[in-house]
Design a protein around this motif. Structure first.
Motif, PDB file in Angstrom:
ATOM      1  N   ASN A  63       6.175  10.537   0.654  1.00  0.00           N
ATOM      2  CA  ASN A  63       5.181   9.565   1.096  1.00  0.00           C
ATOM      3  C   ASN A  63       4.497   9.052  -0.167  1.00  0.00           C
ATOM      4  OD1 ASN A  63       5.518   9.974   3.949  1.00  0.00           O
ATOM      5  ND2 ASN A  63       4.496  11.935   3.674  1.00  0.00           N
ATOM      6  N   HIS A 110      -3.001   2.809  -4.821  1.00  0.00           N
ATOM      7  CA  HIS A 110      -4.417   2.452  -4.715  1.00  0.00           C
ATOM      8  C   HIS A 110      -4.810   1.633  -5.946  1.00  0.00           C
ATOM      9  CE1 HIS A 110      -4.864   5.538  -1.600  1.00  0.00           C
ATOM     10  NE2 HIS A 110      -4.207   6.349  -2.396  1.00  0.00           N
ATOM     11  N   THR A 121       1.833   6.307  -1.910  1.00  0.00           N
ATOM     12  CA  THR A 121       0.679   5.446  -1.654  1.00  0.00           C
ATOM     13  C   THR A 121       0.168   4.881  -2.972  1.00  0.00           C
ATOM     14  OG1 THR A 121       0.061   6.895   0.192  1.00  0.00           O
ATOM     15  CG2 THR A 121      -1.593   5.338  -0.562  1.00  0.00           C
ATOM     16  N   ASN A 148       0.784  -1.238   0.000  1.00  0.00           N
ATOM     17  CA  ASN A 148       0.000   0.000   0.000  1.00  0.00           C
ATOM     18  C   ASN A 148       0.815   1.288   0.000  1.00  0.00           C
ATOM     19  OD1 ASN A 148      -2.562  -1.432   0.294  1.00  0.00           O
ATOM     20  ND2 ASN A 148      -1.787  -1.931   2.322  1.00  0.00           N
ATOM     21  N   SER A 149       1.871   1.331   0.833  1.00  0.00           N
ATOM     22  CA  SER A 149       2.564   2.611   0.979  1.00  0.00           C
ATOM     23  C   SER A 149       3.944   2.429   1.595  1.00  0.00           C
ATOM     24  CB  SER A 149       1.744   3.552   1.860  1.00  0.00           C
ATOM     25  OG  SER A 149       1.613   3.014   3.169  1.00  0.00           O
TER      26      SER A 149
END
Length: 149
Positions: A93, A97, A95, A72-73
């Protein structure tokens, strides 16, 4: 310098995650990356050059991954140095999806700081160049990740 981005990658999240953690895939996607050396599952060095106006600095960057929540991240931190480029530090950061049709939405928020000759000469040009590098990287990453199938 602050930067945000959203890119659709034409591959499933698991494949995008694997590619974003593979220095050799990243080497192919980073514009003008000369070398990528894995030190561990969470650290590698990338050596690359880029064009900043009429200047072509070369950077050696130690890249570290932390706060990993696969697939996910994660947080990617980089610290680079080069003779002409000076010092650069950044943190992103990232992420992932999953979205329809086996595609992935990659979002990032990055911040960075640069010190040295180039930063003194052209801070606005640095920001513009960083955005172009991000756009070029994700376009190339999409091609490379789909070529690896």
């Amino acid at each position: 310098m602050e930067m945000n981005g959203r890119y659709i990658i034409n591959a499933p999240r698991d494949r995008v995650w694997a590619g974003m953690n593979d220095p050799q895939i990243l080497r192919q996607a980073i514009p003008r990356c000369d070398e990528a050396i894995r030190h561990s599952d969470t650290e590698f060095t990338a050596i690359f050059s880029f064009k900043l106006g009429f200047i072509k600095p070369r950077l050696e960057s130690l890249i570290s991954l932390s706060d990993i929540n696969a697939p996910n991240s994660y947080v990617m931190s980089a610290e680079g140095k080069g003779k002409l480029a000076g010092m650069a530090k950044g943190r992103a950061n990232v992420t992932l999806h999953p979205i329809e049709n086996n595609k992935t939405l990659l979002e990032f928020h990055a911040s960075g700081d640069m010190q040295g000759t180039i930063a003194e000469m052209a801070s606005k040009l640095v920001t513009k160049t960083a955005q172009k590098l991000a756009d070029d990287f994700f376009a190339r990453f999409d091609e490379v990740i789909n070529k690896e199938v």
